[in-house]
Design an enzyme around this catalytic site. Structure first.
Site, short mmCIF file in Angstrom:
data_model
loop_
_atom_site.label_atom_id
_atom_site.label_comp_id
_atom_site.label_asym_id
_atom_site.label_seq_id
_atom_site.Cartn_x
_atom_site.Cartn_y
_atom_site.Cartn_z
N TRP A 4 -25.09 7.58 -55.42
CA TRP A 4 -24.81 8.92 -54.90
C TRP A 4 -25.03 10.01 -55.94
O TRP A 4 -25.54 11.09 -55.62
CB TRP A 4 -23.39 9.00 -54.34
CG TRP A 4 -23.23 8.20 -53.08
CD1 TRP A 4 -22.45 7.09 -52.90
CD2 TRP A 4 -23.88 8.43 -51.81
NE1 TRP A 4 -22.58 6.61 -51.62
CE2 TRP A 4 -23.44 7.41 -50.93
CE3 TRP A 4 -24.79 9.38 -51.35
CZ2 TRP A 4 -23.89 7.33 -49.61
CZ3 TRP A 4 -25.23 9.30 -50.03
CH2 TRP A 4 -24.78 8.29 -49.18
N ASP A 59 -18.35 15.20 -56.96
CA ASP A 59 -18.38 14.64 -55.62
C ASP A 59 -17.27 13.58 -55.54
O ASP A 59 -17.36 12.53 -56.15
CB ASP A 59 -19.75 13.99 -55.38
CG ASP A 59 -19.84 13.26 -54.04
OD1 ASP A 59 -18.83 13.22 -53.30
OD2 ASP A 59 -20.93 12.72 -53.72
N LYS A 98 -14.54 9.30 -45.28
CA LYS A 98 -14.03 8.15 -46.02
C LYS A 98 -12.51 8.16 -46.05
O LYS A 98 -11.88 7.28 -45.51
CB LYS A 98 -14.60 8.12 -47.45
CG LYS A 98 -15.96 7.49 -47.60
CD LYS A 98 -17.09 8.35 -47.15
CE LYS A 98 -18.44 7.67 -47.25
NZ LYS A 98 -19.46 8.49 -47.87
C1 LIG Z 1 -20.69 8.86 -48.21
C2 LIG Z 1 -20.96 9.59 -49.46
C3 LIG Z 1 -21.88 10.65 -49.52
C4 LIG Z 1 -22.70 11.09 -48.31
O1 LIG Z 1 -21.90 11.76 -47.43
P1 LIG Z 1 -22.51 12.43 -46.10
O2 LIG Z 1 -21.30 12.92 -45.42
O3 LIG Z 1 -23.24 11.36 -45.37
O4 LIG Z 1 -23.41 13.53 -46.53
C5 LIG Z 1 -22.04 11.30 -50.72
N1 LIG Z 1 -21.35 10.95 -51.81
C6 LIG Z 1 -20.46 9.93 -51.80
C7 LIG Z 1 -19.73 9.58 -53.04
C8 LIG Z 1 -20.24 9.22 -50.62
O5 LIG Z 1 -19.36 8.21 -50.60
#
Ligand SMILES: *Cc1c(COP(=O)(O)O)cnc(C)c1O
Length: 358
Positions: free
Chosen positions: A101, A171, A195
């Site tokens: 990511w 993030d 999540k």
């Molecule tokens: C799932 C995830 C993403 C992507 O998220 P979207 O909502 O599909 O854009 C980005 N970063 C991390 C750490 C994730 O777990």
């Protein structure tokens, strides 16, 4: 209904009590005669919902007054572009690569200007996140970006950086609200909701006030943090129902005792799995002990086919979503806040039985 435990990485398990409450309020929210889904986002009722969602989130996550909270769309991936658009300001930015990511964030940022890699663990197969002391960045840059929990590999920064010279952008999609965090160490925090917060569609962004004035004039209005701040995240129709659901999850967390209490549970849940994996040669986890994720526990047997057999067998017993990400292979148990300890016990029983019979 069959008892299932959902170990999916996201969209993911939600607390049962939250689902039941949403069900009870589904077609008539608080005597309004409407579902939250049917309400005008600018009406009094929805405004009262979003205001409570924000104030609960702020108190739960201890968000300081000089930070704004936004309820946006587009997922964490949209922020990969919004971050450089809103922050770069003609300068350079740095990215720490600790897994899929964060690398994707870096790649998405490349078209916007000069991006440099502050540190990377790609060459060692992302088994350990680069340590803070090894991050290389210069203080004239606009920000340094990292991902604090790499969902696919199962790598978590269990402590957070303390950097004063450059705004830190993080993030936190897959472990936000899993433990207390000192928000004042960050310039920007963002997370997709699916999540650890609620249904997909909602993205939460926390921005420090002083970073709101440097957006590129090219920034589209829906992507413009300051414009969104000035319009209470409603430059267009927000994801009203996802915001409402997130609010129910926040209330559930507050009732449970807040982030200290959930952190305790998360440590306990992850420890049960890692302790068992470490106690046997049948399963292994390749991540450095200092970076083992409490949210995404990755493991494998010695054989890919056996991993697949395990996943199918577990599924037949009501444990779903255990297949590792296609890039990482193996098995992955995502054990977010809403995964009850009973789910961990059931998974452990399944792992032990499988080991005996194979
Ligand atoms: C799932 C995830 C993403 C992507 O998220 P979207 O909502 O599909 O854009 C980005 N970063 C991390 C750490 C994730 O777990």
């Amino acid at each position: 209904m069959k008892c299932t435990y959902n170990f999916s990485a996201g969209p993911a398990v939600l607390p049962k009590s939250v689902m039941l409450r949403a069900q009870a309020e589904m077609i008539d929210w608080h005597g309004s005669g409407m579902s939250v889904m049917e309400m005008s986002h600018r009406g009094k009722q929805f405004m009262s919902i979003i205001e409570k969602v924000e104030s609960d989130f702020r108190s739960l996550f201890n968000v300081p007054h000089n930070y704004k909270v936004l309820f946006l769309q587009g997922g964490a991936i949209a922020q990969n572009s919004m971050v450089p658009l809103n922050l770069l300001n003609g300068k350079k930015a740095h990215y720490v690569l600790s897994g899929y990511w964060s690398k994707r964030s870096y790649q998405d940022a490349l078209p916007f200007g000069e991006m440099s890699i502050a540190a990377s663990s790609e060459s060692i197969g992302y088994v350990k996140a680069p340590e803070f002391c090894d991050w290389k960045f210069d203080s004239a840059s606009s920000y340094v970006h990292f991902c604090s929990n790499e969902t696919i590999h199962g790598i978590e920064y269990l402590s957070m950086p303390s950097i004063k010279s450059v705004p830190v952008v993080v993030d936190m999609s897959s472990h936000i609200l899993s433990r207390p965090v000192d928000i004042s160490q960050f310039g920007v925090i963002y997370a997709g909701a699916q999540k650890n917060i609620g249904p997909a569609g909602l993205t939460i962004v926390i921005v420090r006030d002083d970073l709101l004035d440097v957006a590129s004039p090219m920034t589209p209005s829906v992507f413009h943090w300051k414009t969104q701040v000035e319009n209470q995240s409603m430059i267009n129709t927000p994801t009203t129902y996802s915001i409402y659901m997130a609010g129910l999850v926040f209330e559930w967390l507050i009732e449970l005792g807040g982030l200290k209490a959930i952190e305790k549970q998360n440590i306990e849940k992850a420890k049960l799995l890692y302790d068992y994996i470490d106690s046997t040669d049948f399963y292994s986890n390749s991540i450095d002990v200092s970076n083992r994720s409490r949210m995404n526990v990755t493991f494998r047997t010695h054989d890919e086919n056996l991993d697949a057999t395990f996943v199918t067998g577990a599924q037949n017993l009501g444990m779903i979503g255990l297949k590792g990400h296609r890039l990482a292979g193996g098995i992955r148990a995502s054990i977010y806040n809403a995964m009850p300890i009973e789910g961990i016990q059931a998974l452990l029983d399944c792992m032990k039985d499988f080991e005996k019979s194979h």
